[in-house]
Design a protein around this motif. Structure first.
Motif, PDB file in Angstrom:
ATOM      1  N   GLY A  15       0.805  -1.224   0.000  1.00 17.03           N
ATOM      2  CA  GLY A  15       0.000   0.000   0.000  1.00 17.03           C
ATOM      3  C   GLY A  15       0.833   1.265   0.000  1.00 17.03           C
ATOM      4  O   GLY A  15       0.315   2.357   0.243  1.00 17.03           O
ATOM      5  N   ALA A  16       2.147   1.128  -0.256  1.00 16.72           N
ATOM      6  CA  ALA A  16       3.050   2.284  -0.175  1.00 16.72           C
ATOM      7  C   ALA A  16       2.619   3.413  -1.091  1.00 16.72           C
ATOM      8  O   ALA A  16       2.642   4.589  -0.706  1.00 16.72           O
ATOM      9  N   LYS A  17       2.218   3.079  -2.296  1.00 16.98           N
ATOM     10  CA  LYS A  17       1.813   4.100  -3.255  1.00 16.98           C
ATOM     11  C   LYS A  17       0.613   4.884  -2.741  1.00 16.98           C
ATOM     12  O   LYS A  17       0.572   6.121  -2.823  1.00 16.98           O
ATOM     13  N   GLN A  18      -0.358   4.156  -2.190  1.00 15.66           N
ATOM     14  CA  GLN A  18      -1.549   4.813  -1.649  1.00 15.66           C
ATOM     15  C   GLN A  18      -1.207   5.625  -0.407  1.00 15.66           C
ATOM     16  O   GLN A  18      -1.701   6.733  -0.216  1.00 15.66           O
ATOM     17  N   TYR A  19      -0.342   5.067   0.452  1.00 19.60           N
ATOM     18  CA  TYR A  19       0.062   5.778   1.659  1.00 19.60           C
ATOM     19  C   TYR A  19       0.734   7.104   1.307  1.00 19.60           C
ATOM     20  O   TYR A  19       0.428   8.155   1.886  1.00 19.60           O
ATOM     21  N   ASN A  20       1.660   7.050   0.372  1.00 21.98           N
ATOM     22  CA  ASN A  20       2.370   8.267  -0.030  1.00 21.98           C
ATOM     23  C   ASN A  20       1.421   9.279  -0.656  1.00 21.98           C
ATOM     24  O   ASN A  20       1.560  10.494  -0.448  1.00 21.98           O
ATOM     25  N   SER A  21       0.457   8.780  -1.413  1.00 21.48           N
ATOM     26  CA  SER A  21      -0.537   9.668  -2.020  1.00 21.48           C
ATOM     27  C   SER A  21      -1.398  10.324  -0.940  1.00 21.48           C
ATOM     28  O   SER A  21      -1.682  11.530  -1.000  1.00 21.48           O
ATOM     29  N   ASP A  22      -1.779   9.538   0.065  1.00 22.55           N
ATOM     30  CA  ASP A  22      -2.591  10.067   1.169  1.00 22.55           C
ATOM     31  C   ASP A  22      -1.831  11.142   1.944  1.00 22.55           C
ATOM     32  O   ASP A  22      -2.380  12.202   2.265  1.00 22.55           O
ATOM     33  N   LEU A  23      -0.565  10.870   2.232  1.00 20.19           N
ATOM     34  CA  LEU A  23       0.245  11.831   2.982  1.00 20.19           C
ATOM     35  C   LEU A  23       0.447  13.118   2.189  1.00 20.19           C
ATOM     36  O   LEU A  23       0.448  14.216   2.754  1.00 20.19           O
ATOM     37  N   LYS A  24       0.598  12.976   0.901  1.00 21.90           N
ATOM     38  CA  LYS A  24       0.759  14.146   0.041  1.00 21.90           C
ATOM     39  C   LYS A  24      -0.508  14.994   0.041  1.00 21.90           C
ATOM     40  O   LYS A  24      -0.451  16.236   0.111  1.00 21.90           O
ATOM     41  N   ASP A  25      -1.660  14.334  -0.023  1.00 20.45           N
ATOM     42  CA  ASP A  25      -2.937  15.056   0.012  1.00 20.45           C
ATOM     43  C   ASP A  25      -3.135  15.763   1.352  1.00 20.45           C
ATOM     44  O   ASP A  25      -3.606  16.906   1.400  1.00 20.45           O
ATOM     45  N   ILE A  26      -2.773  15.078   2.427  1.00 26.16           N
ATOM     46  CA  ILE A  26      -2.906  15.665   3.763  1.00 26.16           C
ATOM     47  C   ILE A  26      -2.033  16.901   3.888  1.00 26.16           C
ATOM     48  O   ILE A  26      -2.461  17.938   4.413  1.00 26.16           O
ATOM     49  N   GLN A  27      -0.799  16.802   3.410  1.00 25.55           N
ATOM     50  CA  GLN A  27       0.126  17.931   3.466  1.00 25.55           C
ATOM     51  C   GLN A  27      -0.412  19.113   2.678  1.00 25.55           C
ATOM     52  O   GLN A  27      -0.329  20.273   3.118  1.00 25.55           O
ATOM     53  N   SER A  28      -0.991  18.828   1.504  1.00 26.04           N
ATOM     54  CA  SER A  28      -1.567  19.878   0.669  1.00 26.04           C
ATOM     55  C   SER A  28      -2.755  20.535   1.362  1.00 26.04           C
ATOM     56  O   SER A  28      -2.896  21.768   1.350  1.00 26.04           O
ATOM     57  N   ASN A  29      -3.598  19.720   1.982  1.00 29.01           N
ATOM     58  CA  ASN A  29      -4.764  20.247   2.684  1.00 29.01           C
ATOM     59  C   ASN A  29      -4.354  21.098   3.890  1.00 29.01           C
ATOM     60  O   ASN A  29      -4.955  22.141   4.162  1.00 29.01           O
ATOM     61  N   MET A  30      -3.309  20.661   4.604  1.00 27.28           N
ATOM     62  CA  MET A  30      -2.825  21.416   5.755  1.00 27.28           C
ATOM     63  C   MET A  30      -2.261  22.763   5.320  1.00 27.28           C
ATOM     64  O   MET A  30      -2.456  23.784   5.997  1.00 27.28           O
TER      65      MET A  30
END
Length: 285
Positions: A15-30
């Motif tokens: 799930g690394a690809k999804q995890y990294n995508s999720d973290l990137k989205d969270i960072q953008s939202n923050m």
């Protein structure tokens, strides 16, 4: 839970690809939410203790809290999988060590027997080599997993700390918001219009009031012992007048310094002379 595998001793979470995508989205939202907070602070720069300002701040804090919660969950999943990978790698290490030991012992027995053909010895040697390679790969996976665990645990701790800080800030903001909603002017009293706590100022006022009361009581006792009768209110009024006069005196001396351009030593000397003259004439400075 997503599984994981290794490539050349490196851990690859499914799930690394999804995890990294999720973290990137969270960072953008923050990043976007922090810009919203900056804009809100700018719009309410002179009335941060108003109900509208506090309501806006609380809403943005709530969104930030939710985003950090997602970050915490993501790192918890990544940490859990890294630990599972480490455990699996550890089991593989034990198994390969046992198999390698047996393979090496068999190879030595084959050499000692003198009956094994060259082809058989070659095949057994290849088994030993393959097992040695697998053991090294398993050890590399274990070491990499250990490094990932440290990395993910650190990130998780930081995310939880940020979540706690946001939670505390939300609690304070909620209290100020309730205070503002229940006040006559729609503003919280525990903070000023610039969002600064007023508790320090209140404490200073309370301490000053207590010092005045203590001085009044002490002076009343001393005057009574000397046969002089005076009410506490009279003494307090006199002390306050003294304090006010002292403030005015210091302000006046500062003005003189500005006009005359006196040095620090000259100003101090003039101040002392005026106080001495006042004392000689019986005039309060």
């Amino acid at each position: 839970m997503s599984s994981s595998h290794t490539i050349g001793g490196s851990i690859v979470l499914e799930g690394a690809k999804q995890y990294n995508s999720d973290l990137k989205d969270i960072q953008s939202n923050m990043k976007e939410l922090r810009s919203e907070m900056k804009l809100s602070n700018s719009e309410y720069a002179d009335n941060e203790n108003s109900a509208d300002a506090l309501s806006s701040k609380y809403e943005i804090l709530s969104k930030e809290y939710d985003e950090i919660g997602k970050r915490v969950q993501t790192y918890e999943k990544m940490l859990s999988e890294a630990k599972t990978t480490q455990e699996t790698a550890g089991q593989s290490i034990d198994n390969y060590k046992t198999q390698l030991s047996d393979a090496k012992a068999k190879l030595e027995d084959m050499k000692a027997s003198g009956t094994a053909t060259d082809e058989e010895l070659k095949n057994q040697q290849q088994i030993v080599s393959d097992l040695s390679g697998k053991l090294m790969e398993a050890q590399g996976s274990y070491d990499t997993a250990s490094s990932k665990i440290t990395q993910y645990q650190t990130s998780l701790n930081n995310a939880k700390a940020e979540q706690t800080n946001l939670g505390n800030e939300m609690t304070k903001t909620s209290e100020y918001l309730d205070e503002a909603k229940n006040s006559a002017d729609g503003c919280a009293k525990s903070i000023d219009q610039y969002g600064k706590s007023t508790k320090g100022a209140e404490d200073s006022t309370d301490k000053f009031g207590k010092s005045i009361d203590d001085a009044v009581n002490t002076m009343s006792t001393m005057l009574a012992a000397s046969g002089i009768q005076a009410t506490c209110d009279q003494i307090k009024d006199a002390l306050l007048e003294c304090d006010e006069a002292a403030d005015k005196f210091e302000t006046s001396m500062a003005k003189i310094n500005t006009i005359a351009g006196l040095s620090g030593t000259g100003l101090s000397s003039m101040s002392s002379q005026i106080k001495t003259a006042s004392a000689d004439m019986g005039v309060a400075s």
